[in-house]
Every structure is written in C-alpha cells, then in structure tokens.
Design a protein around this motif. Structure first.
Motif, mmCIF file in Angstrom:
data_model
loop_
_atom_site.group_PDB
_atom_site.id
_atom_site.type_symbol
_atom_site.label_atom_id
_atom_site.label_comp_id
_atom_site.label_asym_id
_atom_site.label_seq_id
_atom_site.Cartn_x
_atom_site.Cartn_y
_atom_site.Cartn_z
ATOM 1 N N SER A 1 0.830 -1.211 0.000
ATOM 2 C CA SER A 1 0.000 0.000 0.000
ATOM 3 C C SER A 1 0.862 1.257 0.000
ATOM 4 C CB SER A 1 -0.957 0.009 1.187
ATOM 5 O OG SER A 1 -0.239 0.032 2.406
ATOM 6 N N SER A 2 1.962 1.249 0.723
ATOM 7 C CA SER A 2 2.873 2.398 0.725
ATOM 8 C C SER A 2 3.481 2.601 -0.665
ATOM 9 C CB SER A 2 3.985 2.173 1.759
ATOM 10 O OG SER A 2 4.889 3.242 1.741
ATOM 11 N N PHE A 3 3.886 1.517 -1.307
ATOM 12 C CA PHE A 3 4.427 1.591 -2.665
ATOM 13 C C PHE A 3 3.380 2.149 -3.631
ATOM 14 C CE2 PHE A 3 4.822 -0.571 -6.832
ATOM 15 C CZ PHE A 3 5.996 0.033 -7.268
ATOM 16 N N ASN A 4 2.172 1.601 -3.567
ATOM 17 C CA ASN A 4 1.105 2.060 -4.466
ATOM 18 C C ASN A 4 0.796 3.541 -4.258
ATOM 19 O OD1 ASN A 4 0.672 -0.340 -5.881
ATOM 20 N ND2 ASN A 4 -0.707 -1.113 -4.300
ATOM 21 N N ARG A 5 0.770 3.986 -3.002
ATOM 22 C CA ARG A 5 0.489 5.390 -2.682
ATOM 23 C C ARG A 5 1.566 6.310 -3.279
ATOM 24 N NH1 ARG A 5 0.072 4.740 2.286
ATOM 25 N NH2 ARG A 5 2.189 5.268 2.880
ATOM 26 N N HIS A 6 2.836 5.966 -3.098
ATOM 27 C CA HIS A 6 3.907 6.795 -3.639
ATOM 28 C C HIS A 6 3.935 6.754 -5.167
ATOM 29 C CE1 HIS A 6 5.606 6.722 0.489
ATOM 30 N NE2 HIS A 6 5.881 7.961 0.143
ATOM 31 N N PHE A 7 3.665 5.596 -5.736
ATOM 32 C CA PHE A 7 3.625 5.471 -7.191
ATOM 33 C C PHE A 7 2.526 6.358 -7.768
ATOM 34 C CE2 PHE A 7 3.271 3.689 -11.376
ATOM 35 C CZ PHE A 7 4.530 3.177 -11.652
ATOM 36 N N LEU A 8 1.371 6.322 -7.147
ATOM 37 C CA LEU A 8 0.241 7.142 -7.579
ATOM 38 C C LEU A 8 0.567 8.639 -7.474
ATOM 39 C CD1 LEU A 8 -2.722 7.134 -8.542
ATOM 40 C CD2 LEU A 8 -3.397 7.127 -6.144
ATOM 41 N N GLN A 9 1.239 9.034 -6.389
ATOM 42 C CA GLN A 9 1.614 10.440 -6.220
ATOM 43 C C GLN A 9 2.548 10.903 -7.328
ATOM 44 O OE1 GLN A 9 3.345 10.351 -2.279
ATOM 45 N NE2 GLN A 9 1.640 11.506 -1.416
ATOM 46 N N ILE A 10 3.488 10.070 -7.704
ATOM 47 C CA ILE A 10 4.496 10.474 -8.685
ATOM 48 C C ILE A 10 3.993 10.346 -10.117
ATOM 49 C CG2 ILE A 10 6.774 9.873 -9.627
ATOM 50 C CD1 ILE A 10 7.645 9.358 -6.716
ATOM 51 N N PHE A 11 3.305 9.257 -10.438
ATOM 52 C CA PHE A 11 2.911 8.989 -11.823
ATOM 53 C C PHE A 11 1.438 9.244 -12.115
ATOM 54 C CE2 PHE A 11 6.707 6.385 -11.178
ATOM 55 C CZ PHE A 11 7.500 6.865 -12.214
ATOM 56 N N GLY A 12 0.642 9.465 -11.071
ATOM 57 C CA GLY A 12 -0.769 9.759 -11.290
ATOM 58 C C GLY A 12 -1.605 8.552 -11.656
ATOM 59 N N MET A 13 -1.059 7.366 -11.494
ATOM 60 C CA MET A 13 -1.784 6.124 -11.780
ATOM 61 C C MET A 13 -1.140 4.992 -10.997
ATOM 62 S SD MET A 13 -0.403 5.345 -15.655
ATOM 63 C CE MET A 13 -0.526 7.027 -16.206
ATOM 64 N N SER A 14 -1.855 3.881 -10.897
ATOM 65 C CA SER A 14 -1.327 2.730 -10.172
ATOM 66 C C SER A 14 -0.203 2.074 -10.980
ATOM 67 C CB SER A 14 -2.440 1.710 -9.921
ATOM 68 O OG SER A 14 -2.768 1.050 -11.131
ATOM 69 N N PRO A 15 0.627 1.262 -10.337
ATOM 70 C CA PRO A 15 1.670 0.560 -11.076
ATOM 71 C C PRO A 15 1.118 -0.343 -12.182
ATOM 72 C CG PRO A 15 2.073 0.401 -8.722
ATOM 73 C CD PRO A 15 0.736 1.039 -8.891
ATOM 74 N N THR A 16 -0.004 -0.986 -11.911
ATOM 75 C CA THR A 16 -0.617 -1.856 -12.916
ATOM 76 C C THR A 16 -1.090 -1.044 -14.118
ATOM 77 O OG1 THR A 16 -1.322 -3.342 -11.140
ATOM 78 C CG2 THR A 16 -2.394 -3.613 -13.283
ATOM 79 N N GLN A 17 -1.727 0.097 -13.863
ATOM 80 C CA GLN A 17 -2.155 0.966 -14.953
ATOM 81 C C GLN A 17 -0.955 1.480 -15.737
ATOM 82 O OE1 GLN A 17 -4.224 3.783 -12.490
ATOM 83 N NE2 GLN A 17 -6.248 3.044 -13.164
ATOM 84 N N TRP A 18 0.108 1.841 -15.041
ATOM 85 C CA TRP A 18 1.308 2.360 -15.687
ATOM 86 C C TRP A 18 1.886 1.300 -16.615
ATOM 87 C CZ3 TRP A 18 6.385 0.998 -16.115
ATOM 88 C CH2 TRP A 18 7.232 1.956 -16.634
ATOM 89 N N ARG A 19 1.965 0.053 -16.122
ATOM 90 C CA ARG A 19 2.526 -1.034 -16.935
ATOM 91 C C ARG A 19 1.687 -1.247 -18.191
ATOM 92 N NH1 ARG A 19 4.970 -6.120 -14.406
ATOM 93 N NH2 ARG A 19 3.414 -5.751 -12.829
ATOM 94 N N LYS A 20 0.352 -1.221 -18.042
ATOM 95 C CA LYS A 20 -0.524 -1.390 -19.206
ATOM 96 C C LYS A 20 -0.331 -0.255 -20.202
ATOM 97 C CE LYS A 20 -4.135 -4.026 -16.916
ATOM 98 N NZ LYS A 20 -5.488 -4.010 -16.362
ATOM 99 N N GLN A 21 -0.179 0.966 -19.697
ATOM 100 C CA GLN A 21 0.027 2.105 -20.582
ATOM 101 C C GLN A 21 1.344 1.995 -21.358
ATOM 102 O OE1 GLN A 21 0.240 5.869 -18.558
ATOM 103 N NE2 GLN A 21 0.099 7.035 -20.441
ATOM 104 N N GLN A 22 2.332 1.350 -20.747
ATOM 105 C CA GLN A 22 3.618 1.179 -21.396
ATOM 106 C C GLN A 22 3.610 0.019 -22.398
ATOM 107 O OE1 GLN A 22 6.030 3.492 -20.790
ATOM 108 N NE2 GLN A 22 4.395 4.357 -19.546
ATOM 109 N N GLY A 23 2.508 -0.718 -22.411
ATOM 110 C CA GLY A 23 2.371 -1.823 -23.361
ATOM 111 C C GLY A 23 2.980 -3.129 -22.890
ATOM 112 N N HIS A 24 3.077 -3.293 -21.571
ATOM 113 C CA HIS A 24 3.660 -4.530 -21.025
ATOM 114 C C HIS A 24 2.628 -5.326 -20.270
ATOM 115 C CE1 HIS A 24 7.730 -3.401 -22.116
ATOM 116 N NE2 HIS A 24 7.440 -2.186 -21.680
#
Length: 142
Positions: A119-142
C-alpha cells in the motif's frame, strides 16, 4: 584490484550523481555554488544510491554528509529540487519502472525497491505517476 581504484570509483560516482542531479534540477534553481553543494552532498547522495532499497533515515544521511538536518534539507532542495526523502522515493520509483517494464510482479517490485508494504508503494507510485503501477505497466504496453 589496482592501486587507486577507490579514488577512480569515487570520481565516477560523483560524476554520475552530478549528471543525474542535473536532469532532476529545475533550471530556475541552478546556482553558481552547485559544485560546493555537491562536495557537501556527495556522500549523502552516494549513501542514498547505495541504500535506497533499505529504510533510510535523515539521521543516517546527516551522518553520511557531515551536515545538520536543516543544511542537508537546504542543500538537497537546492541541488535536486527535492527534499532528501522525496529524492529517495523518486529514486525508488525510477527503479520500480525498470522492474515493472521487465515483467516483475507489483508486489515483488515494491519490496525490491525498499517499500515494506504494498500500500505504501502504491500510494507513492500514484503520487508520482498519477496512476497505479498496474495501470502504468498497461500504458507502457507490457
């Protein structure tokens, strides 16, 4: 190991940290005394880069840099545009994006870059990238 290798490694690390920090410094905050600040911050930046995946405290950074908490804070903001802990989280997130791109699970990435809870990782990831890590990975095409 050849004679003088430690000095060579220190020089390379300092050069790498200087180049890295230039990419992270907004143009408006560049100061004439950046080299002097780097000299004082170099040990703290090296410590962060070696231990970012561990729990890092301000006390450890002040001990590494030989500065006070307020001086460390002021120098870090002047040099990187971030507080010491923001810099640690930023570095962790940069590494996390590399691991996510490589296909590692989100939970494994979180623990590999130094977060004790998902949860701490997800919170910081969301703050920096504006999306969850899973969403970010999908956006990158992985």
């Amino acid at each position: 190991m050849q004679e003088g290798y430690l000095a060579a490694v220190r020089g390379l690390v300092t050069a790498l940290l200087t180049r890295h920090s230039r990419y992270m410094t907004p143009a408006k905050t560049v100061r004439k005394d950046q080299e002097q600040i780097l000299t004082r911050l170099g040990p703290a930046l090296a410590y962060i880069n070696q231990h970012y995946m561990e729990d890092i405290t301000i006390a450890q950074l002040t001990a590494a840099s030989g500065t006070s908490k307020s001086t460390l804070q002021r120098y870090m903001i002047a040099f990187t545009g971030m507080s010491p802990m923001q810099y640690v989280h930023h570095l962790r997130m940069k590494r996390a994006t590399i691991l996510l791109t490589a296909g590692m699970s989100v939970a494994d990435v979180a623990f590999n870059v130094g977060y004790n809870t998902l949860s701490s990782f997800n919170r910081h990831f969301l703050q920096i990238f504006g999306m969850s890590p899973t969403q970010w990975r999908k956006q990158q095409g992985h």
